[in-house]
Design a protein around this motif. Sequence first.
Motif, PDB file in Angstrom:
ATOM      1  N   SER A 109      -0.127   0.827   2.604  1.00 27.18           N
ATOM      2  CA  SER A 109       0.485  -0.058   3.606  1.00 27.18           C
ATOM      3  C   SER A 109       0.781   0.714   4.879  1.00 27.18           C
ATOM      4  O   SER A 109       0.561   0.230   5.990  1.00 27.18           O
ATOM      5  CB  SER A 109       1.783  -0.655   3.072  1.00 27.18           C
ATOM      6  OG  SER A 109       1.544  -1.357   1.886  1.00 27.18           O
TER       7      SER A 109
ATOM      8  N   ASP B 161       4.821  -7.279  -1.973  1.00 25.36           N
ATOM      9  CA  ASP B 161       5.411  -6.433  -0.955  1.00 25.36           C
ATOM     10  C   ASP B 161       6.355  -7.181  -0.033  1.00 25.36           C
ATOM     11  O   ASP B 161       6.852  -6.652   0.922  1.00 25.36           O
ATOM     12  CB  ASP B 161       4.297  -5.797  -0.096  1.00 25.36           C
ATOM     13  CG  ASP B 161       3.769  -4.539  -0.751  1.00 25.36           C
ATOM     14  OD1 ASP B 161       3.879  -4.465  -1.979  1.00 25.36           O
ATOM     15  OD2 ASP B 161       3.281  -3.662  -0.037  1.00 25.36           O
TER      16      ASP B 161
ATOM     17  N   ASP C  52      -2.622  -7.045   3.008  1.00 31.19           N
ATOM     18  CA  ASP C  52      -1.997  -6.103   2.097  1.00 31.19           C
ATOM     19  C   ASP C  52      -1.763  -6.781   0.761  1.00 31.19           C
ATOM     20  O   ASP C  52      -0.870  -7.610   0.626  1.00 31.19           O
ATOM     21  CB  ASP C  52      -0.674  -5.614   2.714  1.00 31.19           C
ATOM     22  CG  ASP C  52      -0.250  -4.281   2.120  1.00 31.19           C
ATOM     23  OD1 ASP C  52      -0.794  -3.904   1.069  1.00 31.19           O
ATOM     24  OD2 ASP C  52       0.635  -3.629   2.708  1.00 31.19           O
TER      25      ASP C  52
HETATM   26 MG   LIG Z   1       1.912  -1.273  -0.043  1.00 25.47          MG
END
Ligand SMILES: [Mg+2]
Length: 883
Positions: free
Chosen positions: A629, A669, A701
């Motif tokens: 990320s 996330d 992501d």
């Molecule tokens: Mg991540």
Amino acid sequence: MMQLTPMMKQYMDIKKNYQDCILFFRLGDFYEMFFDDALIASKAMEVTLTGKSCGLEERAPMCGVPYHAADTYIAKLINKGYKVAICEQIEDPSTSKGIVKREVVRVITPGTVVSQTMLNENENNYLASIFLDETGAGIAYCDISTGEISTTELRGQRNIERLLNELEKIRAKEIIANEAVALDGLLDDLKENNNAYFSLLESRYYNKNTSVEVVLRQFNVKSLKGLGIEEMHLAVMALGALLSYLFETQKQNLSHLSFLKVYDTHEHMSLDKSTIRNLELTESMFDKKVQGSLLGVLDRTQTAMGSRKMKQWIREPLNHLPEINERLNSVELLVENILLRNNIKENLKKVYDLERLSGRIACGNTNAKDLIALRNSIFVLPDLKSELSACGDPLLEELEKNMDSLTEIYELIDKAIVDDPPYTLKDGGLIRSGYSNELDQLKESILDGQNWIASLEVTEKERTGIKSLKVGFNKVFGYFIEVTKSYFDMVPDNYIRKQTLANCERYITPELKEVESIVLNAETKINQMEYELFIEIRNYIKDYIQKIQRTSLAISILDVLTSFAEVSSKLGYVKPQVNNDDIIIIEKGRHPVIENTIRHGIFVSNNTYIDRENNSMLLITGPNMSGKSTYMRQTALIVLMAQIGCFVPADSAVIGIVDRIYTRIGASDNLSQGQSTFFVEMSELAYILNTASDKSLIILDEIGRGTSTYDGLSIAWAVVEYLCSSKGRIRTMFATHYHELTALEGHIKGVKNLNVDVQEKDGNIIFLHKIIEGSASRSYGIHVAKLAGVPQQLLHAAENKLNELEDSGASINLKKYTKTLEEEDAELKEETEQISFFDFAPNPVLEKLKSLDLMNITPSKAFEILEELKKAAEDQTGLKQGL
Ligand SMILES: [Mg+2]
Ligand SMILES: Nc1ncnc2c1ncn2[C@@H]1O[C@H](COP(=O)(O)OP(=O)(O)O)[C@@H](O)[C@H]1O
């Protein structure tokens, strides 16, 4: 029958017209509130609720605040979402007969605040106006505390989404809109997405002729053409309503709203709200603070205006190469010329918030201290100008030309106003001697009397022999002579007793009273004259507002550029090379925020290469916590920084301009938002796929996590294929835990596998945070679980299960379903059709999602669709068998 007192009647008459406001009713030195207003306000302001006899049987509930502290109390009400109408006495109570005339002089709403106590100096206070009809949306917004006013219009596709994005950028404190906004659930969306006070205005605000008229009047022009909005009907309607609303609440001319900025939303990189949040541009996701955001790193501005401008720039990166380069070149000069930079910084430190000050001058809200601040700010202008003139940089030289040295104003204030004046305007002490003959004469005329009173104590002590004799002053009796008990027998005959206190008595003499009356009368006159002189000066300065505004705009820009240079130089950023190609090459890039906050160890830099040919889809695999990320966000941030004109944290960077950055952070996330359902994820994905252009940059992501493995993988796979379709390969970075996807490299043009390097040592893993080519060999989920402290026994069991699964071949191999690029090429030659994921495994869930027009769905409909989708997903046995 009992009747309201005349004053209460007056109150009721006025209140009738301000039903939606708390009415601050001026009574002498207080503002008082009655009835329901008192009940609400006493609670919100935390003041005591009392009562007042109003002529009726029961006393009226009442609360009150002293007028000089009103700002603080009004701020409390505004912050709690109330509007406040200020009702003043508009004639002098000492000369009026009967009840004093009162009138509402201003309505204060969250978007029309100008008082310093209510404003955050690092933030604009915008009032936004929306006009919506079937052809599109007009937006106008202004900050009356600074004089900024802008308008735009959205037509064509996806108006509503663009409207929501635009508002996300503006972050208005108050929004007004026409009734059309109430349809289709849009109002709910607006309310949910904006932390603003909302009002739908009546249709009379949206009369075309009136709108044109008020706009022409405000900007003092003969036709809309001069403003560049003759073809922008929607913008004119929004602007007209905005101005009418302002006139009705402010009840005065807002001459400082004089430069209308007409903009096109395509001028800037467009950032939707999840991108602004995900990239933590102006506040961190975790605690919503500036610290931990890009702004927190970049903002080293010296002035409040600069700090506000910085925020605007970060939310509005540029799309046009010349403008970007213009900024980058200025920053370069300021990076290299340290002396120049330091001199600018030192000068800027002394500049007060000129923008807000001009706002207050225009609204007649300035005190003498403000003018001294204005004088002190102007003082640095000649120096600043001489630093910049002929510095060799076109943008900086243009800024210099826009700064006016405002010499006349400096001289006037310097000559007229004392250095440290009081806050109040009516108690004198403002004007320097030598400024006005008349005032000086008046002051002189009472000098004799003042001296006489000043020496009275000494002379009377001598004359009477009373050692403890004192001359004092209070508001009730004026001047008096005080004698303590033990000397009573020595008090002379001409003393007249006025007041007896425990230990002493107070006297006056006819002579003292005579002198006193001369002095006090003259003082009242002096104070009045000082006040009038001050207002004259303030009005004179009003004529310079546009010059002050132009100057403060130039200063704010200079401040931001200098701040960019300062940060770039201190943190080792380099000048990016920006162009209109499609390639992004970053050498040793760093994440601007994380590199500063990392606690142990150092930040590991990484290279990025993205194009629209063979490296358009970077598929990034690697264990949790390895830095996927971070890597993707750092790339997005570097692109964004380059396009706001700042240097970037890398060894070198080539940036092919990006028209939009999209980010979709998968469910896992994104828990902080508390609503990370699969549906939200998919609707955001649909939005990206439907709106991205070939100039966009997409960050995905971990999408597809919120559903079953097969569903998730299928969706992720389809997305890769879609974004790599040859008609418009879109630059994408995609971090995924679906290792299966890495099989697509060599099969779909554009796909490039990357992974984050880890070292395995004695069954433990060490994160190297280094991005390398190829796919991760394993997912290391079990290792991460170990790091997190999951019991040993469970880890063993998991490892065994993993081995079993791998051996049994239960894992999915996408290679079976796609051809290599070579095979495809060969087939293309034979004029056969390219095999698409959708051709052999149509996914009704995806099809349905793609077809959704999210902006036109009510919440209940959305739920219905969600149910359908869930059912469809459950029914997808065909697809599972296919795999
Ligand atoms: Mg991540
Ligand atoms: N390049 C790097 N250099 C140093 N530390 C890093 C780097 N990238 C990530 N980290 C650290 O690792 C943590 C997890 O990174 P993150 O990008 O969230 O991992 P992932 O997305 O792979 O789970 C970050 O919070 C940071 O502390």
